[in-house]
Design a protein around this motif. Structure first.
Motif, PDB file in Angstrom:
ATOM      1  N   THR A  70     -19.031 -42.558 -55.495  1.00 20.76           N
ATOM      2  CA  THR A  70     -19.451 -41.263 -55.994  1.00 20.76           C
ATOM      3  C   THR A  70     -18.586 -40.141 -55.428  1.00 20.76           C
ATOM      4  OG1 THR A  70     -21.696 -42.130 -56.161  1.00 20.76           O
ATOM      5  CG2 THR A  70     -21.441 -39.735 -56.265  1.00 20.76           C
ATOM      6  N   GLY A  71     -18.236 -40.237 -54.155  1.00 20.66           N
ATOM      7  CA  GLY A  71     -17.357 -39.234 -53.569  1.00 20.66           C
ATOM      8  C   GLY A  71     -15.989 -39.229 -54.220  1.00 20.66           C
ATOM      9  N   VAL A  72     -15.441 -40.423 -54.476  1.00 22.40           N
ATOM     10  CA  VAL A  72     -14.146 -40.532 -55.161  1.00 22.40           C
ATOM     11  C   VAL A  72     -14.251 -39.947 -56.566  1.00 22.40           C
ATOM     12  CG1 VAL A  72     -12.491 -42.166 -56.140  1.00 22.40           C
ATOM     13  CG2 VAL A  72     -13.321 -42.486 -53.807  1.00 22.40           C
ATOM     14  N   ALA A  73     -15.342 -40.256 -57.253  1.00 26.66           N
ATOM     15  CA  ALA A  73     -15.543 -39.740 -58.607  1.00 26.66           C
ATOM     16  C   ALA A  73     -15.591 -38.214 -58.606  1.00 26.66           C
ATOM     17  CB  ALA A  73     -16.835 -40.307 -59.198  1.00 26.66           C
ATOM     18  N   ALA A  74     -16.279 -37.651 -57.634  1.00 26.07           N
ATOM     19  CA  ALA A  74     -16.357 -36.189 -57.552  1.00 26.07           C
ATOM     20  C   ALA A  74     -14.970 -35.590 -57.328  1.00 26.07           C
ATOM     21  CB  ALA A  74     -17.307 -35.779 -56.441  1.00 26.07           C
ATOM     22  N   GLY A  75     -14.193 -36.194 -56.439  1.00 27.43           N
ATOM     23  CA  GLY A  75     -12.847 -35.694 -56.184  1.00 27.43           C
ATOM     24  C   GLY A  75     -11.968 -35.765 -57.418  1.00 27.43           C
ATOM     25  N   LEU A  76     -12.037 -36.884 -58.139  1.00 24.67           N
ATOM     26  CA  LEU A  76     -11.262 -37.021 -59.373  1.00 24.67           C
ATOM     27  C   LEU A  76     -11.710 -36.000 -60.416  1.00 24.67           C
ATOM     28  CD1 LEU A  76     -11.155 -40.914 -59.592  1.00 24.67           C
ATOM     29  CD2 LEU A  76      -9.158 -39.413 -59.355  1.00 24.67           C
ATOM     30  N   ALA A  77     -13.022 -35.802 -60.522  1.00 26.50           N
ATOM     31  CA  ALA A  77     -13.533 -34.839 -61.497  1.00 26.50           C
ATOM     32  C   ALA A  77     -13.066 -33.423 -61.172  1.00 26.50           C
ATOM     33  CB  ALA A  77     -15.062 -34.899 -61.536  1.00 26.50           C
ATOM     34  N   LEU A  78     -13.060 -33.078 -59.889  1.00 23.70           N
ATOM     35  CA  LEU A  78     -12.604 -31.738 -59.498  1.00 23.70           C
ATOM     36  C   LEU A  78     -11.097 -31.588 -59.646  1.00 23.70           C
ATOM     37  CD1 LEU A  78     -14.927 -31.189 -56.411  1.00 23.70           C
ATOM     38  CD2 LEU A  78     -15.130 -30.151 -58.681  1.00 23.70           C
ATOM     39  N   SER A  79     -10.411 -32.709 -59.898  1.00 31.09           N
ATOM     40  CA  SER A  79      -8.974 -32.676 -60.194  1.00 31.09           C
ATOM     41  C   SER A  79      -8.703 -32.703 -61.698  1.00 31.09           C
ATOM     42  CB  SER A  79      -8.277 -33.864 -59.526  1.00 31.09           C
ATOM     43  OG  SER A  79      -8.449 -33.824 -58.127  1.00 31.09           O
ATOM     44  N   GLY A  80      -9.778 -32.645 -62.501  1.00 32.23           N
ATOM     45  CA  GLY A  80      -9.612 -32.547 -63.939  1.00 32.23           C
ATOM     46  C   GLY A  80      -9.984 -33.774 -64.738  1.00 32.23           C
TER      47      GLY A  80
END
Length: 308
Positions: A53-63
């Motif tokens: 989930t943390g990785v997903a959030a980081g990817l999402a905040l990168s677009g």
């Protein structure tokens, strides 16, 4: 539903390279075509849902538009803090997908049952909560949440759920689908209980009870207009869900009726009572034990419409 989801996700990934799928070491025998077509849009995070989930959030905040996937409670309750703080707080474009709604993984016990997820996820700010009722709805919901900018929860059955609609229905997040119309009673179903409610509505109709059926595929935001119209136009309202009776679809509908209905109607919530399921068996067996069969729905509806 699971097959309809991954097929539609493949189509979305082909159209938009921002679409990514992260699994918690599950979905194999199902995800291979996606992995083969889009190896750079797939990641196996392993049995590490908080990290996923943390990785997903980081990817999402990168677009990116990121889907996380696992069984029942694992992509939701196990990593609830990360969903709340990393995803919802930042309005990150993460779509949490759980497979095996309700009692689908019945024989594996309470650790694999999803009976609190709708209540918990709909309580989170910014979260849209979707529980499609058949494969047509699952495909349409997948497309809709790709387009929706922000956190979403997609609650799927396991496999083999029958189609209820004869063809793909019109689908809009937050708008219920009227499966059939009637005036004596409104059944409101979400997710895996749609087919049982459709069968129950047909039986009720045969017994002279005119039954409206709503597929409430979006539990949040709930379709208040459809609920209030049911209260105005039909004689009773009953919700049916493969979920605990606290805080899920029934609670959401009750909130609308209590605060907005100008006409009071008999109302009932059908779902799993008693907290944890402490018995073991197939999904159908467990649903029968909790009174969620077609005949149970018919009996409860008749008692609501024609009290003894």
């Amino acid at each position: 539903m699971r097959t309809a989801f991954i097929k539609e996700l493949e189509e979305q990934a082909a159209r938009d390279p921002r679409v990514m799928l992260i699994t918690g070491d599950l979905g194999f025998t199902v995800f291979e075509p996606f992995i083969k077509r889009f190896p750079k849009q797939f990641l196996n995070a392993g049995v590490a849902e908080q990290n996923m989930t943390g990785v997903a959030a980081g990817l999402a905040l990168s677009g990116k538009i990121v889907f996380t996937y696992s069984i029942a409670n694992f992509p939701t309750l196990r990593c609830l803090e990360q969903i709340r703080n990393d995803v919802c707080y930042h309005k990150a474009n993460v779509k949490v997908v759980s497979v095996g709604a309700g009692l689908a993984y019945g024989a594996l016990g309470s650790s694999h049952h999803a009976l609190e997820d709708l209540a918990i996820l709909r309580a989170l700010p910014e979260m849209t909560v979707v529980a499609p009722g058949d494969p047509f709805e699952a495909a349409a919901a997948t497309e809709a949440i790709v387009r929706h900018d922000g956190p979403c929860y997609l609650r799927l059955g396991k496999a083999g759920e029958p189609a209820v609609h004869p063809r793909a229905p019109g689908f809009t997040l937050g708008r219920a689908i009227r499966v059939r119309d009637g005036g004596d009673l409104t059944l409101i179903a979400t997710g895996t209980m749609l087919k049982a409610c459709a069968d129950a509505a047909a039986k009720l109709e045969a017994e002279g009870i005119s039954t409206r059926l709503l597929s409430m595929h979006t539990v949040k935001p709930i379709d208040a207009e459809a609920i209030l119209l049911a209260a105005e136009e039909t004689g009773a309202v009953m919700t049916v869900e493969e979920h605990g009776v606290i805080g899920g679809l029934g609670g959401a509908v009750a909130e609308v009726l209590a605060q907005g209905a100008s006409k009071r109607v008999p109302f009932a919530i059908m779902g799993v009572k008693g907290g944890f399921c402490r018995i073991v068996g197939s999904q159908d067996y467990l649903k029968a034990q909790f009174g969620l069969g077609v005949d149970d729905i018919v009996a409860r509806a008749k008692a609501l419409v024609v009290p003894v």
